[in-house]
Write an enzyme that holds these catalytic residues in place. Sequence first.
Site, PDB file in Angstrom:
ATOM      1  N   ASP A  24      -6.786  -5.484   5.292  1.00 19.87           N
ATOM      2  CA  ASP A  24      -7.850  -4.959   4.436  1.00 19.87           C
ATOM      3  C   ASP A  24      -8.796  -6.087   4.047  1.00 19.87           C
ATOM      4  OD1 ASP A  24      -9.049  -2.815   3.176  1.00 19.87           O
ATOM      5  OD2 ASP A  24      -8.009  -3.166   1.292  1.00 19.87           O
ATOM      6  N   LYS A  39       1.953 -13.708   6.293  1.00 23.14           N
ATOM      7  CA  LYS A  39       2.171 -14.732   5.266  1.00 23.14           C
ATOM      8  C   LYS A  39       3.676 -15.025   5.250  1.00 23.14           C
ATOM      9  CE  LYS A  39       0.511 -17.156   1.877  1.00 23.14           C
ATOM     10  NZ  LYS A  39      -0.085 -18.447   2.189  1.00 23.14           N
ATOM     11  N   TYR A  98       0.812  -1.219   0.000  1.00 26.54           N
ATOM     12  CA  TYR A  98       0.000   0.000   0.000  1.00 26.54           C
ATOM     13  C   TYR A  98       0.843   1.265   0.000  1.00 26.54           C
ATOM     14  CZ  TYR A  98      -4.847  -1.424   0.711  1.00 26.54           C
ATOM     15  OH  TYR A  98      -6.111  -1.893   0.545  1.00 26.54           O
ATOM     16  N   ASP A 108      -3.874 -17.082   5.140  1.00 26.96           N
ATOM     17  CA  ASP A 108      -4.920 -17.868   4.468  1.00 26.96           C
ATOM     18  C   ASP A 108      -5.675 -18.738   5.456  1.00 26.96           C
ATOM     19  OD1 ASP A 108      -2.008 -18.577   3.558  1.00 26.96           O
ATOM     20  OD2 ASP A 108      -2.962 -20.488   3.960  1.00 26.96           O
TER      21      ASP A 108
END
Length: 402
Positions: free
Chosen positions: A293, A222, A155, A269
Amino acid sequence: MTSVPEEGSVIQWKDGQIIVPDRPIIPYIEGDGIGPDIWRASVRVFDAAVAKAFDGARCVVWFEVLAGKKAKQQTGEWLPADTLEAVRQHKVAIKGPLTTPVGGGIRSLNVTLRQVLDLYACVRPVRYIKGTPSPVRRPELMNVVIFRENTEDVYAGIEWARGTVQAKKLIEFLSRELGRRVRDDSGIGIKPISETCSKRLVRVAIKYALDNGRRSVTLVHKGNIMKFTEGAFRDWGYEVAREEFGDQIHTEDDAPDSPGLLIKDRIADSVFQQVLTRTADYDVFATTNLNGDYLSDACAAQVGGLGLAPGANIGDEVGFFEATHGTAPKYAGKDVINPSSLMLSGVMMFRHMGWTPAADVIENAIERTILEKKVTYDLARLMEGATQVKTSEYADAVIANM
Ligand code: NAP
């Protein structure tokens, strides 16, 4: 920009405490698209709640500042410097959604606001309001607060289009200096994740959890794939927990019945399935920007969707409150959209200011209105026997229920 109201006083911070006068000046941005619809409805609710909670002894002095299309039309700029200065000076502000102008190299106004004001924590509570229709069987198990890092990650806006001089230079550099091959027709984006920004985000999440009697903070990342960005976020998160809150926390390596706040981590995930299958196991989340987000919208979907999703962008002193959703252009000006998201952002704002009675009045009145099945189209389409009301009528009903 309209001029600063003559009545009212400025909110201040002293020794780490917010000091709120009885008539605080609060800047607001109406926003684009559905922004004016939800602002008009919400401001009436805010004023009525404050009057009800404090019997006329307190009131907000609203101060309109410009951003987005209205600013462009009136000043020629999308985000005037005056607006940023007003928010910085007044410490607490609230806004509707802003359109991201497409093309012309203009960055997202929201991202710019967050970066320039260093509003490093995006805070998104997701909690079930009784009576709301939901796609899951036990929506009441969802009660989380997501702390999403707001200034870094993909971002950060460090990116170049395919074929530009900058993209070509980077591709050449990666090949020549670092032995990494990237296809020539690639766009390039950079994902910075720093120790400073990761630690300050996790720090506020842990502080919030401790102050509010929460059970756990889950670091979402992640890191199995992106070891030095996402994985580092996890490692720095544990580090700040151990170094600064050592006697108040434990981790999953300790005995399960250890006292204190549990700090754990999960891969992004797997968290998406866990919030559906083991909803009650999750409490406060600390996440990198992109994961947060996605996760906040997914959690919001379980308890009624974006029309009910509030948010705040918090820095060391400035708090900027806003609905999670965007400008939903197809509903702009139609007086149909659900304004609860902005009303609940106002609830967060009043709690941040220490005006808890006003926050409680709004929250209870929204719950009563939904239980009466007086709802806007988004909830009406999922409920049996609902009375579908307009945005403005919904505000009337909320006020009547105070
Ligand atoms: P969006 O404006 O959030 O709208 C997507 C859909 O979400 C709507 O069509 C509607 O679904 C539902 N929705 C959103 N707000 C709702 C509300 N208050 N009540 C009920 N339903 C609501 O997303 P978008 O269309 O992808 O983005 C439009 C623009 O907003 C873009 O320019 C984007 O950059 C900007 N944006 C701004 C912000 C911000 O200012 N913070 C955040 C996100 C996006 P249904 O059609 O199914 O009813």
